[in-house]
Design a protein around this motif. Structure first.
Motif, PDB file in Angstrom:
ATOM      1  N   UNK A  36       0.859  -1.192   0.000  1.00 26.37           N
ATOM      2  CA  UNK A  36       0.000   0.000   0.000  1.00 26.37           C
ATOM      3  C   UNK A  36       0.890   1.235   0.000  1.00 26.37           C
ATOM      4  N   UNK A  37       0.566   2.189  -0.868  1.00 31.55           N
ATOM      5  CA  UNK A  37       1.427   3.376  -0.973  1.00 31.55           C
ATOM      6  C   UNK A  37       0.637   4.653  -0.712  1.00 31.55           C
ATOM      7  N   UNK A  38       1.354   5.763  -0.665  1.00 34.47           N
ATOM      8  CA  UNK A  38       0.795   7.048  -0.232  1.00 34.47           C
ATOM      9  C   UNK A  38      -0.257   7.609  -1.198  1.00 34.47           C
ATOM     10  N   UNK A  39      -0.246   7.157  -2.454  1.00 39.43           N
ATOM     11  CA  UNK A  39      -1.227   7.670  -3.409  1.00 39.43           C
ATOM     12  C   UNK A  39      -2.559   6.915  -3.344  1.00 39.43           C
ATOM     13  N   UNK A  40      -2.726   6.053  -2.304  1.00 37.65           N
ATOM     14  CA  UNK A  40      -3.994   5.353  -2.108  1.00 37.65           C
ATOM     15  C   UNK A  40      -4.116   4.069  -2.897  1.00 37.65           C
ATOM     16  N   UNK A  41      -3.030   3.632  -3.546  1.00 38.24           N
ATOM     17  CA  UNK A  41      -3.059   2.403  -4.344  1.00 38.24           C
ATOM     18  C   UNK A  41      -2.616   1.207  -3.520  1.00 38.24           C
TER      19      UNK A  41
ATOM     20  N   UNK B  80     -11.912   4.729   0.630  1.00 38.47           N
ATOM     21  CA  UNK B  80     -11.549   5.066   2.019  1.00 38.47           C
ATOM     22  C   UNK B  80     -12.569   6.017   2.637  1.00 38.47           C
ATOM     23  N   UNK B  81     -13.115   6.904   1.831  1.00 39.46           N
ATOM     24  CA  UNK B  81     -14.222   7.804   2.226  1.00 39.46           C
ATOM     25  C   UNK B  81     -13.962   8.509   3.556  1.00 39.46           C
ATOM     26  N   UNK B  82     -13.193   9.553   3.511  1.00 35.80           N
ATOM     27  CA  UNK B  82     -12.826  10.305   4.708  1.00 35.80           C
ATOM     28  C   UNK B  82     -14.020  11.045   5.292  1.00 35.80           C
TER      29      UNK B  82
ATOM     30  N   UNK C 128      -5.380  11.103   0.950  1.00 35.34           N
ATOM     31  CA  UNK C 128      -5.391  10.040   1.956  1.00 35.34           C
ATOM     32  C   UNK C 128      -5.069   8.674   1.350  1.00 35.34           C
ATOM     33  N   UNK C 129      -4.653   7.760   2.237  1.00 38.41           N
ATOM     34  CA  UNK C 129      -4.247   6.436   1.744  1.00 38.41           C
ATOM     35  C   UNK C 129      -4.436   5.398   2.841  1.00 38.41           C
ATOM     36  N   UNK C 130      -4.263   4.126   2.476  1.00 38.49           N
ATOM     37  CA  UNK C 130      -4.357   3.038   3.460  1.00 38.49           C
ATOM     38  C   UNK C 130      -3.061   2.967   4.259  1.00 38.49           C
TER      39      UNK C 130
ATOM     40  N   UNK D 147      -7.379   2.832   7.215  1.00 36.22           N
ATOM     41  CA  UNK D 147      -6.520   4.010   7.369  1.00 36.22           C
ATOM     42  C   UNK D 147      -7.175   5.052   8.235  1.00 36.22           C
ATOM     43  N   UNK D 148      -6.969   6.327   7.903  1.00 39.18           N
ATOM     44  CA  UNK D 148      -7.488   7.416   8.722  1.00 39.18           C
ATOM     45  C   UNK D 148      -8.958   7.683   8.398  1.00 39.18           C
TER      46      UNK D 148
END
Length: 901
Positions: A559-564, A585-587, A604-606, A622-623
């Motif tokens: 899992x990376x910072x771009x949400x992939x 993820x739906x913040x 945001x990301x996982x 994630x957040x």
């Protein structure tokens, strides 16, 4: 596979705020935990969290006298009527204002709630089938300030209400001719509690400054006279004419009390006189009395203070029985069970829950959650235990079947970043920001190894290889990976090559390969057998946050910072798939955010990832308040779990409420809750009382770690709410397998009657009804098990094993099921080994169930052996004594005969 998983338990948090209540039989305790309630069964040592939740944190819990109903009221005044038998919500109601306390009458016909400066009496629900469960009976006015506490007389004729205006009011539940209302003063601070004496109108009132007043009434309960109907109508007309400005609801009657009634009104009425006033010895200015409970039969008064001390007194003489300090935080709630033996204490500051047996001076229960948020969790290899690490530097181990924490390790001096179990299941490892990795032993409960780096560094992640011999930890400030030997504790190697902080480590379960993810946008694979040389470097488009191997070791998820989330065949360094997860993820939107939830979700990301036990799906969180489950092969979202509906947490709402926005900014900027408890309501210059620095804050909802149980039956998530466990519940789902027209329950019974056991088992599994399978298997004679096991087709061997694993948890036929498990594994062991990767969760589930029984039975056997030895030793001792006595008697007889001669 579909995921019919449902919420099954909340661990890691035992008490938040609100009042503790014992059940009717006194053996179980109801504790509010955030927006849920937990039932602690103290006799069977089990804890259960009910599968229901309010929209804000619960502040009041009221139990009906018969123990079947509970009223839960949250911070906003929204109430749930809950059946404790069916564990379901019966009715929703809103009181529109914060409620301070709720209390059922002892006969169960009425209940009173206090809010603002009024007390409202409702007809108790459940007596008859009604459309509206909450029907207002009477509204009682009298106090000038907020009402704080309630207590009823034993016969439900009257109740007392304490207030912040330092007065206590006694009201009649019916309109008595000689008691409609009565006001009592005598205090110099807020009333914390008021209690009636047993079968009497005599009253005790306790205030926050540690004063106890004893009030004597000149009338007995039998002396209350019913009001004549004529007087009642006059009185009613008079009160309605007086003031109709504010009526709580159009239904119900109003009773307005006066603090100083004139002589004519007080004539022929009940009179109270203060016979004594006592003071609790206080240490220091801030040691306010915060909570109290009274047991009427034993005349036992328990009082809790802001310093964590509690006193036990005998009333009415105010004799001190004992005083103890149980915490360094304020005691927020006290409850005594019906027999008066056990006292429950709740400390909201640290989330402590204690049950104290005062006669033997011992703990019945002592539990505490993590003080700060939980950061990491890991399942033991058999799925029986869960270890958690928190920002408070504590490592806690929880039993999944009882939901209790049974050991806490406090050796770390800073926040924990990662925890894991070694493959043996009896060694726990934890990495911390204090620069150490520690190994703990679950046999002796000690820290037996401490791994450190040559230069002090903060460890951000941790991994142990499948043999449990090699420990690795990643650093977030020196960009290095440290490798130690578990046996010797020596540092074996330092792996350098990453150009950013190490975010995640994972060992391949089947090979000696370590994967490391870093903020430098790479994942490196290190080969342990080839002197830790870099085997492969996988390059990604964004910073790597988490890496995880599939249970069979053939695939790597990143899992990376771009949400992939990307999937890799690490042997050939080829990407096999990717999931764009940012939109799933739906913040939520935070109260002080200037931008919408949709815009903030773009960055945001996982932050946590794990495979299911069968490796077919992946869990990601994630957040945000959602946990997403993806199918790896199809790369689609299968299910989204909303882990919380608690709006007392921040980042829960999708859109901001315009009513909370003013021209000066958000209303959330005003620190409203600062005056609660020991804070200062209005911090004026020169005010010395309370804590000037007390602040009210909302924790943000987030999922910090996810883990799937090795048994494949459940998964767990550490969140702001605590440790949530979701388990597969297939009890109510009709899920047939290769169903045929002839497969019916009556046909199965017919074949079973004809003693065609193998056929009956196959048909029962085709229908897949658990009760029917149990009936068929338990009808088979134990001497036939061997033949049936050998004739079972391979496909059904796996299904029988899975059934046995779940049957062990509830059935009492222990030996019978052990024979089945033994024969199946002996006869089909070789064939099962070839499908070991797929069957591993089932075998581990079976092992967990058998292991639990083994521990219980072995303890019982050891205890019995000890008792038998003790009985034998005593009987031998008595035998020796008896021989000595008889020989002494014979000696006496001989001497007497010599004398006669």
């Amino acid at each position: 596979p579909s995921f019919p998983a449902q919420f099954s338990g909340l661990l890691g948090t035992v008490y938040r705020r609100g009042n503790l209540t014992f059940t009717r039989d006194g053996s179980a305790l109801v504790s509010p935990v955030g927006n849920r309630i937990s039932l602690f069964d103290l006799k069977n040592n089990k804890c259960e969290t009910l599968p229901l939740a309010t929209r804000h944190n619960i502040v009041c819990v009221g139990l009906s006298p018969d123990g079947s109903l509970a009223i839960l009221i949250d911070e906003e005044g929204a109430a749930l009527l809950v059946s404790l038998i069916g564990k379901s919500v019966i009715h929703n109601f809103h009181f529109h204002k914060p409620v301070h306390s709720v209390c059922f009458s002892p006969d169960g016909k009425k209940f009173v709630i206090t809010k603002d400066n009024v007390a409202l009496m409702y007809h108790a629900p459940g007596r008859k089938r009604e459309f509206n469960a909450f029907v207002l009976d009477k509204t009682y006015y009298g106090p000038y300030d907020e009402t704080t506490c309630i207590d009823w007389t034993d016969d439900s004729k009257c109740f007392a209400v304490g207030s912040k205006d330092m007065s206590t009011w006694v009201f009649g539940a019916e309109r008595w001719a000689n008691l409609i209302y009565y006001s009592l003063g005598g205090h110099k601070d807020t009333i914390v509690a008021c209690f009636f004496e047993e079968n009497s109108l005599d009253l005790y009132t306790i205030s926050q400054d540690g004063a106890l007043c004893v009030w004597q009434c000149d009338t007995e309960l039998d002396g209350l006279k019913p009001m004549l109907p004529k007087d009642e109508t006059k009185e009613k007309n008079k009160t309605n004419d007086e003031d109709e400005e504010f009526i709580e609801e159009p239904l119900g009657e109003e009773i307005r009390g006066k603090a100083n009634p004139n002589e004519q009104e007080a004539r022929d009425k009940v009179k109270y006189s203060r016979v004594a006033k006592y003071f609790f010895n206080k240490e220091g200015d801030f040691n306010n009395l915060t909570s109290a409970a009274y047991h009427k039969k034993t005349h036992l008064l328990v009082t809790g203070f802001a310093s964590g001390i509690f006193h036990l007194h005998e009333l009415p003489d105010f004799n001190l029985i004992h005083s103890l300090s149980i915490s360094d935080q304020r005691i927020a709630s006290i409850s005594i069970n019906c027999t008066g033996d056990w006292i429950a204490f709740g400390c909201s500051g640290l989330g402590q829950l204690l049950v104290w047996e005062w006669q033997s001076e011992s703990y019945v229960l002592k539990q505490q959650g993590h003080f700060n948020s939980m950061v990491s969790l890991a399942y033991s290899p058999d799925g029986q235990y869960i270890v958690t690490g928190g920002d408070d530097g504590k490592v806690k181990v929880w039993n999944t079947s009882s939901s209790f924490c049974f050991v806490t390790f406090t050796e770390h001096t800073s926040g924990i970043t990662a925890v894991t179990f070694a493959s043996s299941g009896y060694v726990i490892l934890s990495a911390s920001l204090d620069g150490t990795v520690r190994a703990f032993d679950l046999h002796r409960y000690r820290n037996f190894r401490t791994f450190t780096s040559p230069r002090p560094t903060q460890f951000s992640c941790l991994a142990v290889d499948s043999s449990g011999e090699i420990v690795s930890a990643g650093s977030q400030d020196s960009f290095e990976i440290f490798i130690w030997s578990m046996q010797s504790g020596r540092l074996l190697d330092v792996l350098s090559g990453h150009e950013g902080p190490i975010s995640s480590l994972s060992f391949n379960p089947m090979k000696c390969v370590l994967a490391s993810g870093s903020w430098d946008k790479t994942v490196k694979l290190w080969d342990m057998l080839d002197s830790w040389r870099t085997k492969e470097t996988l390059t990604l488009n964004s910073d790597v946050l988490v890496v995880a191997f599939r249970p069979d070791g053939k695939e790597l998820a990143v899992a990376s910072l771009n949400g992939q989330i990307t999937f890799w065949d690490h042997e050939n360094a080829v990407q096999t798939g990717s999931i764009e997860g940012r939109h799933d993820l739906q913040m939520g939107r935070k109260e002080l955010d200037k931008i919408t939830a949709k815009q903030s979700a773009k960055g945001k990301s996982f932050t946590t990832l794990c495979y299911s036990a069968d490796g077919q799906s992946v869990l990601a969180g994630g957040l945000s308040k959602f946990v997403c489950i993806y199918n790896v092969k199809e790369q689609i979202l299968m299910k989204k779990f909303e882990i919380s509906c608690n709006f007392s947490l921040d980042a829960m709402e999708e859109y901001l409420d315009r009513r909370k926005m003013t021209e000066f900014g958000s209303m959330a900027l005003i620190d409203e809750g600062a005056g609660d408890e020991d804070g200062v309501a209005i911090p004026l210059p020169g005010v010395k009382r309370g804590d000037m620095s007390s602040r009210h804050f909302k924790p943000e909802i987030r999922v910090t770690c996810l883990q799937f149980s090795p048994t494949g039956r459940s998964w767990a998530a550490t969140t702001t709410e605590g440790l949530l466990i979701y388990s597969l519940d297939s009890g109510l789902i009709f899920d047939p397998f290769e169903l045929d027209v002839d497969v019916t329950p009556s046909n199965i019974h017919k074949i079973l009657h004809q003693k065609e056991y193998t056929m009956a088992i196959i048909m029962a599994f085709k229908l897949n009804e658990k009760k029917l399978i149990q009936e068929v298997i338990e009808a088979i004679p134990s001497n036939e098990v061997d033949i049936i096991c050998s004739s079972l087709p391979d496909l059904y061997v796996e299904k029988v094993l899975e059934f046995l694993a779940s049957a062990f948890e509830t059935s009492c036929h222990l030996e019978f099921y052990l024979i089945w498990a033994h024969k199946l594994l002996m006869l089909h062991g070789q064939k099962l080994k070839t499908r070991s990767e797929k069957l591993l969760p089932v075998i581990q589930f079976l092992q967990k169930s058998i292991q639990r029984h083994f521990e219980d039975v072995s303890k019982l056997c050891e205890w019995n052996i000890y008792n038998i030895k003790y009985a034998l030793a005593i009987s031998q001792q008595r035998g020796v004594k008896h021989l000595a006595d008889t020989s002494a008697d014979e000696g006496d007889v001989d001497s007497d005969s010599d004398y006669i001669m």
